[in-house]
Every structure is written in structure tokens, then in C-alpha cells.
Scaffold this active site. Structure first.
Site, PDB file in Angstrom:
ATOM      1  N   GLY A 173       0.672  -1.234   0.246  1.00 47.77           N
ATOM      2  CA  GLY A 173       0.161   0.333  -0.069  1.00 47.77           C
ATOM      3  C   GLY A 173       0.691   1.301   0.142  1.00 47.77           C
ATOM      4  O   GLY A 173       0.435   2.334   0.867  1.00 47.77           O
ATOM      5  N   GLY A 209       1.492   3.397  -2.008  1.00 59.93           N
ATOM      6  CA  GLY A 209       1.323   4.485  -3.507  1.00 59.93           C
ATOM      7  C   GLY A 209       1.036   5.732  -3.088  1.00 59.93           C
ATOM      8  O   GLY A 209       0.327   7.089  -3.210  1.00 59.93           O
ATOM      9  N   TYR A 248     -13.472  -4.265  10.303  1.00 58.44           N
ATOM     10  CA  TYR A 248     -11.795  -3.348  10.149  1.00 58.44           C
ATOM     11  C   TYR A 248     -11.132  -3.181  11.452  1.00 58.44           C
ATOM     12  O   TYR A 248     -10.408  -3.853  11.902  1.00 58.44           O
ATOM     13  CB  TYR A 248     -11.723  -1.962   9.551  1.00 58.44           C
ATOM     14  CG  TYR A 248     -10.868  -1.113   9.577  1.00 58.44           C
ATOM     15  CD1 TYR A 248      -9.783  -1.194   8.951  1.00 58.44           C
ATOM     16  CD2 TYR A 248     -10.817   0.077  10.691  1.00 58.44           C
ATOM     17  CE1 TYR A 248      -8.809  -0.217   8.580  1.00 58.44           C
ATOM     18  CE2 TYR A 248      -9.561   0.577  10.782  1.00 58.44           C
ATOM     19  CZ  TYR A 248      -9.188   0.243   9.684  1.00 58.44           C
ATOM     20  OH  TYR A 248      -7.413   1.209   9.819  1.00 58.44           O
ATOM     21  N   ASP A 279      -2.369  -7.512  -6.995  1.00 59.99           N
ATOM     22  CA  ASP A 279      -3.729  -6.937  -5.339  1.00 59.99           C
ATOM     23  C   ASP A 279      -3.405  -8.715  -4.522  1.00 59.99           C
ATOM     24  O   ASP A 279      -2.920  -9.409  -4.954  1.00 59.99           O
ATOM     25  CB  ASP A 279      -4.881  -7.988  -6.248  1.00 59.99           C
ATOM     26  CG  ASP A 279      -6.348  -8.216  -5.328  1.00 59.99           C
ATOM     27  OD1 ASP A 279      -6.264  -8.594  -4.289  1.00 59.99           O
ATOM     28  OD2 ASP A 279      -6.822  -8.685  -6.049  1.00 59.99           O
TER      29      ASP A 279
END
Length: 255
Positions: A19, A21, A162, A70
Site C-alpha cells: 500500500g 502508493g 475493520y 492484488d
């Protein structure tokens, strides 16, 4: 160019960030590039990731390796790790940052949503570690930093799957710290507070909610993504050589 603390032992280290980016992840990528590390990051957002690579190459004269993958696909994880190793050498620093902080109602959650949420927020961290750990052992050790969240510590109820996943990250961190310590691999976690990423500002932050959150902090400023880089660099470096199985809370002092 940002003013990061410099940890000399991170120069030329092979670092892999999930993650990496955008948001906090982009700040972490920049922080390691600033160390002179050989950085690869995994993301699925092409435009943001390519823009980050161009920005960092201009600022530091070094371009991180962007790998599109992914993270809910175990085979894609293996392929991404192999690509990073082929380019940068055996990974000695793994940062599991990727997450999906989607808000959701209890009644709306079905098995497919549960599985997707857990896959992005918890499961990928284990399979990333599984994919790098033997090489890390062969390199003589390393550091793993898993990103959790203060949300599950504060009983925030708007995203129960989450928060369940982020609580699980702590259990994963502590269990693997115990298992991998004899191999000189440290495993720690960082729990950010409410960090003002572009995603947060676009989807959920309002002037009122941000002011309320900041008022609860001991430090009275809005938390920024770059503020998460320093703790991560520290835990990845040999300055933290005696630290494992810990959760570093970086929330401005709410907890």
C-alpha cells in the site's frame, strides 16, 4: 524533499512496503527512499503510484520499484515478492501498511464482504511475511512493521470488521515476534490515530469532526502522513535492535 531522520543502517537495505502508493504508505515509501534504501512498494492504484515514483525520482534521484498486485491473492503476493527480490535483493525490511478502512453497518455485512475486508486488512500481512521470511532468515535477520490502528482501542463502532482485523494484526505481530525472534527478526506494529490523508479528507473528515478529534489529542495539531514515517523508520532500523512484539501508538496522545 522532507526532513526525515536518517538511520545509516537503512542505506542500501532492501525494503518492501504494501500500500505504498498513497496516503500513509506514500509517506513511508518516501521516508525509506530518503535513507538511500532500495525500495519496492505494492499497490493497485496506477496513477497515484506512477506519480509518486516520478516525484521521488526528481526529489531524491532514486526511483522506487512499483509493483501492481492484488494483496488478496496469495499467488500475486508471491509473484510481487519474487519481483522485489529479483530487483533489490533479499528483503530485510517488510512494512505491511495496506488497508481498507471502509465504513459499514452490521446489517450490511455478508460473508463475501467479511472475507474481502479481512483479506485486505489482516490476511495479506501474514502471507506477505510468509513470502519473505525464509529469505530474511538467510540474510541474517530483519525487521517487520505491521500497521494496525487505534480504532479498535477506542471502541469506534462504524467499521466493526475493520476493527476486528486491526485487533488481529496485534495478535499476529506478537505471535510472530515470539516465533521469529530466534532468527533475529523483529516484528512490531504501529497504531496511527486519525491521520489526515487525502482519502480521509475526501470521505469522512469535516471541520467539526477534525476539530473534535484534535481537541482530544495532547498534541493540538492535525496528524499528517509524514508523521508516521519516523516511527516506522525507527522500528525498521538497528536503533530498535532490542524492540520486538510492541505496538507503538502514534495518535497525538489520545490514548
Amino acid at each position: 524533499m522532507s526532513n526525515f531522520p536518517i538511520f545509516p543502517d537503512l542505506k542500501d537495505a532492501s525494503v518492501l512496503i504494501t500500500g505504498g502508493g498513497s496516503g500513509i504508505g506514500a509517506a513511508l515509501t518516501e521516508g525509506f527512499v530518503a535513507q538511500g534504501a532500495k525500495v519496492a512498494f505494492i499497490d493497485i492504484a496506477d496513477a497515484a503510484s506512477q506519480a509518486l515514483c516520478a516525484k521521488l525520482e526528481t526529489a531524491y534521484g532514486a526511483k522506487p520499484l512499483y509493483i501492481k498486485a492484488d494483496l488478496s491473492d496469495e499467488l500475486a503476493i508471491t509473484d510481487a515478492v519474487n519481483k522485489a527480490v529479483s530487483e533489490n535483493g533479499s528483503i530485510t525490511v517488510l512494512v505491511n501498511n495496506a488497508a481498507w478502512d471502509d465504513r459499514h453497518k452490521i446489517a450490511d455485512v455478508d460473508a463475501a464482504y467479511w472475507d474481502k475486508n479481512i483479506a485486505i486488512n489482516l490476511r495479506h500481512q501474514f502471507f506477505m511475511i510468509q513470502a519473505v521470511v525464509e529469505r530474511m532468515k538467510s540474510a541474517g535477520g530483519g525487521a517487520i512493521v505491521n500497521f494496525t490502528s487505534t480504532s479498535y482501542m477506542l471502541n469506534i463502532g462504524d467499521m466493526p470488521v475493520y476493527t476486528a482485523a486491526k485487533g488481529g494484526v496485534v495478535g499476529l505481530t506478537k505471535g510472530l515476534a515470539g516465533k521469529l525472534g530466534p532468527d533475529n527478526i523483529r516484528v512490531n506494529a504501529i497504531a496511527p490515530g486519525w491521520v489526515m490523508t487525502e482519502r480521509q479528507k475526501e470521505l469522512w473528515a469535516t471541520p467539526e469532526s477534525v476539530a473534535e478529534n484534535t481537541a482530544q489529542q495532547s498534541l493540538k495539531h492535525e496528524l499528517q502522513p509524514l508523521e508516521m514515517a519516523g516511527p516506522c523508520l525507527f522500528l525498521a532500523s538497528k536503533s530498535a535492535s532490542a524492540i520486538t512484539a510492541q505496538v507503538l501508538i502514534a495518535d497525538g496522545g489520545i490514548l
